[in-house]
Design a protein around this motif. Structure first.
Motif, PDB file in Angstrom:
ATOM      1  N   LEU A 113      -4.720   3.344  -7.573  1.00 53.40           N
ATOM      2  CA  LEU A 113      -5.958   3.952  -7.081  1.00 53.40           C
ATOM      3  C   LEU A 113      -6.582   3.138  -5.955  1.00 53.40           C
ATOM      4  CD1 LEU A 113      -7.638   5.198 -10.369  1.00 53.40           C
ATOM      5  CD2 LEU A 113      -6.699   6.581  -8.526  1.00 53.40           C
ATOM      6  N   LEU A 114      -6.552   1.809  -6.102  1.00 51.73           N
ATOM      7  CA  LEU A 114      -7.069   0.966  -5.018  1.00 51.73           C
ATOM      8  C   LEU A 114      -6.235   1.136  -3.750  1.00 51.73           C
ATOM      9  CD1 LEU A 114      -7.971  -2.311  -6.930  1.00 51.73           C
ATOM     10  CD2 LEU A 114      -9.538  -0.613  -5.966  1.00 51.73           C
ATOM     11  N   GLY A 115      -4.913   1.260  -3.925  1.00 49.52           N
ATOM     12  CA  GLY A 115      -4.061   1.504  -2.768  1.00 49.52           C
ATOM     13  C   GLY A 115      -4.373   2.827  -2.101  1.00 49.52           C
ATOM     14  N   THR A 116      -4.764   3.814  -2.898  1.00 49.80           N
ATOM     15  CA  THR A 116      -5.142   5.109  -2.334  1.00 49.80           C
ATOM     16  C   THR A 116      -6.439   5.003  -1.547  1.00 49.80           C
ATOM     17  OG1 THR A 116      -4.071   6.233  -4.168  1.00 49.80           O
ATOM     18  CG2 THR A 116      -5.648   7.505  -2.911  1.00 49.80           C
ATOM     19  N   PHE A 117      -7.413   4.316  -2.122  1.00 52.16           N
ATOM     20  CA  PHE A 117      -8.723   4.199  -1.459  1.00 52.16           C
ATOM     21  C   PHE A 117      -8.641   3.401  -0.167  1.00 52.16           C
ATOM     22  CE2 PHE A 117     -10.669   4.687  -5.869  1.00 52.16           C
ATOM     23  CZ  PHE A 117     -10.809   6.051  -5.716  1.00 52.16           C
ATOM     24  N   PHE A 118      -7.825   2.348  -0.164  1.00 46.81           N
ATOM     25  CA  PHE A 118      -7.740   1.498   1.020  1.00 46.81           C
ATOM     26  C   PHE A 118      -6.554   1.844   1.912  1.00 46.81           C
ATOM     27  CE2 PHE A 118     -10.007  -1.321  -2.037  1.00 46.81           C
ATOM     28  CZ  PHE A 118     -11.231  -1.262  -1.390  1.00 46.81           C
ATOM     29  N   ASN A 119      -5.812   2.891   1.575  1.00 45.70           N
ATOM     30  CA  ASN A 119      -4.698   3.387   2.365  1.00 45.70           C
ATOM     31  C   ASN A 119      -3.651   2.295   2.631  1.00 45.70           C
ATOM     32  OD1 ASN A 119      -3.215   5.323   3.605  1.00 45.70           O
ATOM     33  ND2 ASN A 119      -4.364   5.308   5.534  1.00 45.70           N
TER      34      ASN A 119
END
Length: 110
Positions: free
Chosen positions: A34-40
């Motif tokens: 999820l963090l990877g999704t938010f920070f692309n």
């Protein structure tokens, strides 16, 4: 019977701790994704997926093995206790193979 049951369930306690650790690892991997999704960040998306899928599959298989083993152990313990209380009583094998009796067996063996 009780000693064997306690030994069997001590193994289940160890496995349950391992399953909780797997679930915590999966939770960490989900949060990382999820963090990877938010920070692309591409690597934070691919790595949790590649690590999470095998861990998830292993967890499901281990849960199934534990469930089946626990069910079989409970049935076996109940059956063994019932048999120990009434050793001369009719058991389930007599209903499946009605020709098996003590007199019939002794007759054919002698």
């Amino acid at each position: 019977v009780e000693e064997n049951r306690e030994a069997f369930y001590s193994v289940f306690e160890i496995i349950s701790v391992f399953l909780v650790a797997c679930v915590l690892l999966l939770g960490i991997l989900v949060v990382t994704g999820l963090l990877g999704t938010f920070f692309n960040i591409q690597n934070m998306l691919i790595t949790p997926f590649l690590l999470g899928v095998p861990v998830l599959a292993f967890t499901w298989v281990l849960c199934g093995v534990v469930f089946v083993s626990a069910t079989m152990a409970d049935d076996m313990c109940l059956t063994m206790q019932a048999w120990m209380q009434n050793t001369s009583d009719v058991d389930q094998l007599d209903t499946v193979l009605p020709c098996i009796s003590r007199q019939n067996t002794l007759h054919h063996l002698s």
